[in-house]
Write a protein that holds these residues in place. Structure first.
Motif, PDB file in Angstrom:
ATOM      1  N   PRO A   1       0.693  -1.376  -0.097  1.00  0.00           N
ATOM      2  CA  PRO A   1       0.068  -0.004   0.081  1.00  0.00           C
ATOM      3  C   PRO A   1       0.911   1.163  -0.136  1.00  0.00           C
ATOM      4  O   PRO A   1       0.381   2.186  -0.547  1.00  0.00           O
ATOM      5  CB  PRO A   1      -0.763   0.088   1.211  1.00  0.00           C
ATOM      6  N   ASP A   2       1.944   1.311   0.399  1.00  0.00           N
ATOM      7  CA  ASP A   2       2.791   2.407   0.640  1.00  0.00           C
ATOM      8  C   ASP A   2       3.743   2.692  -0.482  1.00  0.00           C
ATOM      9  O   ASP A   2       4.140   3.921  -0.617  1.00  0.00           O
ATOM     10  CB  ASP A   2       3.640   2.381   1.971  1.00  0.00           C
ATOM     11  N   HIS A   3       3.585   1.856  -1.442  1.00  0.00           N
ATOM     12  CA  HIS A   3       4.496   1.982  -2.751  1.00  0.00           C
ATOM     13  C   HIS A   3       4.270   2.928  -3.582  1.00  0.00           C
ATOM     14  O   HIS A   3       4.877   3.194  -4.675  1.00  0.00           O
ATOM     15  CB  HIS A   3       5.014   0.471  -3.078  1.00  0.00           C
TER      16      HIS A   3
ATOM     17  N   ARG B   1       4.836   1.733 -13.496  1.00  0.00           N
ATOM     18  CA  ARG B   1       4.921   2.567 -14.820  1.00  0.00           C
ATOM     19  C   ARG B   1       4.271   2.071 -16.094  1.00  0.00           C
ATOM     20  O   ARG B   1       3.606   2.618 -16.781  1.00  0.00           O
ATOM     21  CB  ARG B   1       6.212   2.953 -15.308  1.00  0.00           C
ATOM     22  N   GLU B   2       4.491   0.762 -16.211  1.00  0.00           N
ATOM     23  CA  GLU B   2       3.705  -0.140 -17.460  1.00  0.00           C
ATOM     24  C   GLU B   2       2.086   0.001 -17.230  1.00  0.00           C
ATOM     25  O   GLU B   2       1.562   0.403 -18.245  1.00  0.00           O
ATOM     26  CB  GLU B   2       4.185  -1.591 -17.164  1.00  0.00           C
ATOM     27  N   LEU B   3       1.756  -0.123 -16.022  1.00  0.00           N
ATOM     28  CA  LEU B   3       0.485  -0.417 -15.802  1.00  0.00           C
ATOM     29  C   LEU B   3      -0.305   1.053 -15.767  1.00  0.00           C
ATOM     30  O   LEU B   3      -1.336   1.132 -16.149  1.00  0.00           O
ATOM     31  CB  LEU B   3       0.067  -0.920 -14.516  1.00  0.00           C
ATOM     32  N   ALA B   4       0.497   2.109 -15.417  1.00  0.00           N
ATOM     33  CA  ALA B   4       0.194   3.344 -15.389  1.00  0.00           C
ATOM     34  C   ALA B   4      -0.253   3.801 -17.071  1.00  0.00           C
ATOM     35  O   ALA B   4      -1.257   4.460 -17.336  1.00  0.00           O
ATOM     36  CB  ALA B   4       0.803   4.421 -14.724  1.00  0.00           C
ATOM     37  N   GLN B   5       0.599   3.435 -17.784  1.00  0.00           N
ATOM     38  CA  GLN B   5       0.633   3.673 -19.191  1.00  0.00           C
ATOM     39  C   GLN B   5      -0.577   3.037 -19.803  1.00  0.00           C
ATOM     40  O   GLN B   5      -1.198   3.662 -20.515  1.00  0.00           O
ATOM     41  CB  GLN B   5       1.932   3.505 -19.756  1.00  0.00           C
ATOM     42  N   THR B   6      -0.572   1.481 -19.738  1.00  0.00           N
ATOM     43  CA  THR B   6      -1.577   0.944 -20.287  1.00  0.00           C
ATOM     44  C   THR B   6      -3.067   1.077 -19.881  1.00  0.00           C
ATOM     45  O   THR B   6      -4.218   0.704 -20.370  1.00  0.00           O
ATOM     46  CB  THR B   6      -1.319  -0.467 -20.386  1.00  0.00           C
ATOM     47  N   ARG B   7      -3.030   1.460 -18.433  1.00  0.00           N
ATOM     48  CA  ARG B   7      -4.246   1.740 -17.658  1.00  0.00           C
ATOM     49  C   ARG B   7      -4.851   0.432 -17.397  1.00  0.00           C
ATOM     50  O   ARG B   7      -6.211   0.468 -17.032  1.00  0.00           O
ATOM     51  CB  ARG B   7      -5.261   2.718 -18.419  1.00  0.00           C
TER      52      ARG B   7
ATOM     53  N   ARG C   1      -6.638   0.675 -10.391  1.00  0.00           N
ATOM     54  CA  ARG C   1      -5.571   1.093 -11.444  1.00  0.00           C
ATOM     55  C   ARG C   1      -4.515   1.861 -10.757  1.00  0.00           C
ATOM     56  O   ARG C   1      -4.725   2.327  -9.698  1.00  0.00           O
ATOM     57  CB  ARG C   1      -6.266   1.739 -12.676  1.00  0.00           C
ATOM     58  N   VAL C   2      -3.397   2.196 -11.537  1.00  0.00           N
ATOM     59  CA  VAL C   2      -2.219   3.164 -11.069  1.00  0.00           C
ATOM     60  C   VAL C   2      -2.404   4.139 -12.063  1.00  0.00           C
ATOM     61  O   VAL C   2      -2.317   3.808 -13.405  1.00  0.00           O
ATOM     62  CB  VAL C   2      -1.127   2.224 -10.739  1.00  0.00           C
ATOM     63  N   ALA C   3      -2.044   5.340 -11.491  1.00  0.00           N
ATOM     64  CA  ALA C   3      -1.870   6.399 -12.176  1.00  0.00           C
ATOM     65  C   ALA C   3      -0.568   7.241 -11.924  1.00  0.00           C
ATOM     66  O   ALA C   3       0.175   7.028 -10.835  1.00  0.00           O
ATOM     67  CB  ALA C   3      -2.867   7.735 -12.146  1.00  0.00           C
TER      68      ALA C   3
ATOM     69  N   VAL D   1       6.115   9.961  -8.500  1.00  0.00           N
ATOM     70  CA  VAL D   1       5.490   8.969  -7.753  1.00  0.00           C
ATOM     71  C   VAL D   1       4.208   8.472  -8.603  1.00  0.00           C
ATOM     72  O   VAL D   1       4.011   8.580  -9.690  1.00  0.00           O
ATOM     73  CB  VAL D   1       5.075   9.099  -6.391  1.00  0.00           C
ATOM     74  N   PHE D   2       3.276   7.493  -7.619  1.00  0.00           N
ATOM     75  CA  PHE D   2       2.130   7.038  -8.364  1.00  0.00           C
ATOM     76  C   PHE D   2       0.810   7.342  -7.452  1.00  0.00           C
ATOM     77  O   PHE D   2       1.127   7.809  -6.216  1.00  0.00           O
ATOM     78  CB  PHE D   2       2.377   5.519  -8.599  1.00  0.00           C
ATOM     79  N   ARG D   3      -0.232   7.079  -8.108  1.00  0.00           N
ATOM     80  CA  ARG D   3      -1.428   7.182  -7.390  1.00  0.00           C
ATOM     81  C   ARG D   3      -2.377   6.032  -7.584  1.00  0.00           C
ATOM     82  O   ARG D   3      -2.306   5.395  -8.595  1.00  0.00           O
ATOM     83  CB  ARG D   3      -2.193   8.460  -7.768  1.00  0.00           C
ATOM     84  N   TRP D   4      -2.935   5.418  -6.366  1.00  0.00           N
ATOM     85  CA  TRP D   4      -3.555   4.287  -6.550  1.00  0.00           C
ATOM     86  C   TRP D   4      -5.074   4.599  -6.791  1.00  0.00           C
ATOM     87  O   TRP D   4      -5.608   5.638  -6.271  1.00  0.00           O
ATOM     88  CB  TRP D   4      -3.609   3.522  -5.122  1.00  0.00           C
ATOM     89  N   VAL D   5      -5.903   4.069  -7.838  1.00  0.00           N
ATOM     90  CA  VAL D   5      -7.083   4.331  -8.133  1.00  0.00           C
ATOM     91  C   VAL D   5      -8.099   3.235  -8.096  1.00  0.00           C
ATOM     92  O   VAL D   5      -8.072   2.453  -9.075  1.00  0.00           O
ATOM     93  CB  VAL D   5      -7.137   5.166  -9.840  1.00  0.00           C
TER      94      VAL D   5
END
Length: 310
Positions: free
Chosen positions: A244-246, A272-278, A293-295, A300-304
């Motif tokens: 969760p913290d990552h 990064r890959e999952l953020a790009q492909t959504r 999903r991840v943005a 850094v990143f954001r959990w959606v």
């Protein structure tokens, strides 16, 4: 066939009306093209909060926990397991904690009970996939609820590098050093019990149509993720590649990363890959059902989280 209680009850099993109700949902069904997916909660596992980030400044970790209104001393790790149906095969991905911590309150190790509530007979499982051989992923296979109820010859797919590591485990790169005896003991008993059923793979292996397990390394030498693809839809089960913290701090080392620096590289690459492909993801230790999903959010990143479909 989509997972549902009515459709997955085996002959002679209890009906939903005969089963005791649980206070909270423990399974979440979704579909990836023609692949049916069921996320099942194995419960939660309370651990010292410091296990989330061994290289974090204590004040930074305390601030992260406080921002989420979490206590500063204990963090309850969610434990999620996945069952997949594709092409006539039923695949169990990881097995939860089992009964490896008898002195702990029974907050985890609930998989066998919850499979029964979902109407899934362990004997119907055609394949088992392990993301890695940590106790909270193989413990269920050592407990009476599953052990002896699975097919005696059910193949267990795990990366060859993972099997090799646990034959003679080396914890020298691990920055935490906690619980090595428990980790070694569970891994040894698992290998002794199931060695003849292991189906090691090197880089990747298609377990069922559109269900491919891929070695990433990092968290453990043979840590793997599972990629689902069907009809243009995608989903990745990340196992322990992300906690969760990552999303906020991908550079933080989890206490159970066997190669923390490599785990960071793997984590960032996957996010990064999952953020790009959504494409959506599920992970072992994100809050149930861990479907989202991840943005990218700056550096850094954001959990959606995905909204539940009621």
């Amino acid at each position: 066939m989509m997972f549902s209680v009515d459709e997955t009850l085996r002959p002679g099993s209890q009906s939903p009306a005969q089963m005791p109700d649980e206070l909270v949902p423990s399974r979440y069904a979704l579909r990836v093209g023609e692949i049916d997916v069921l996320v099942i909660s194995d419960g939660v596992f309370p651990l010292p909060a410091t296990t989330l980030a061994t290289n974090a400044d204590p004040a930074d970790l305390a601030a992260w926990l406080d921002d989420r209104r979490q206590p500063s001393d204990v963090y309850k790790w969610p434990l999620n397991v996945v069952v997949v149906r594709s092409g006539g095969r039923t695949v169990l991905i990881d097995s939860g904690m089992g009964e490896e911590y008898p002195d702990f309150p029974r907050a985890g190790g609930l998989l066998a009970h919850r499979l029964e509530h979902a109407g899934i007979d362990p004997a119907s499982v055609t394949d088992v996939v392990l993301t890695h051989v940590h106790v909270d992923h193989v413990g269920g296979l050592l407990a009476d609820g599953l052990k002896g109820r699975l097919r005696p010859d059910v193949p267990i797919h795990v990366a060859a590098a993972e099997v090799e590591f646990w034959e003679s485990p080396d914890f020298s790169r691990n920055t935490f050093g906690g619980m090595p005896d428990v980790l070694r003991s569970a891994a040894k008993r698992f290998l002794d019990e199931y060695r003849s059923q292991l189906r090691p793979f090197d880089a990747e292996y298609e377990v069922a149509p559109g269900v491919v397990v891929c070695r990433t390394g990092g968290h453990t030498p043979g840590h793997s993720v599972v990629r689902l693809a069907s009809g243009g839809d995608r989903l990745t089960f990340l196992g322990d590649a992300v906690f969760p913290d990552h999303f906020d701090r991908p550079d933080w080392h989890n206490a159970f990363d066997h190669d923390p620096e490599e785990a960071v590289r793997v984590r960032v690459r996957l996010l990064r890959e999952l953020a790009q492909t959504r494409e959506p993801l599920v992970a072992t230790h994100l809050s149930f059902p861990s479907f989202g999903r991840v943005a990218v959010a700056g550096d850094v990143f954001r959990w959606v989280p995905v909204d539940w479909d009621y």
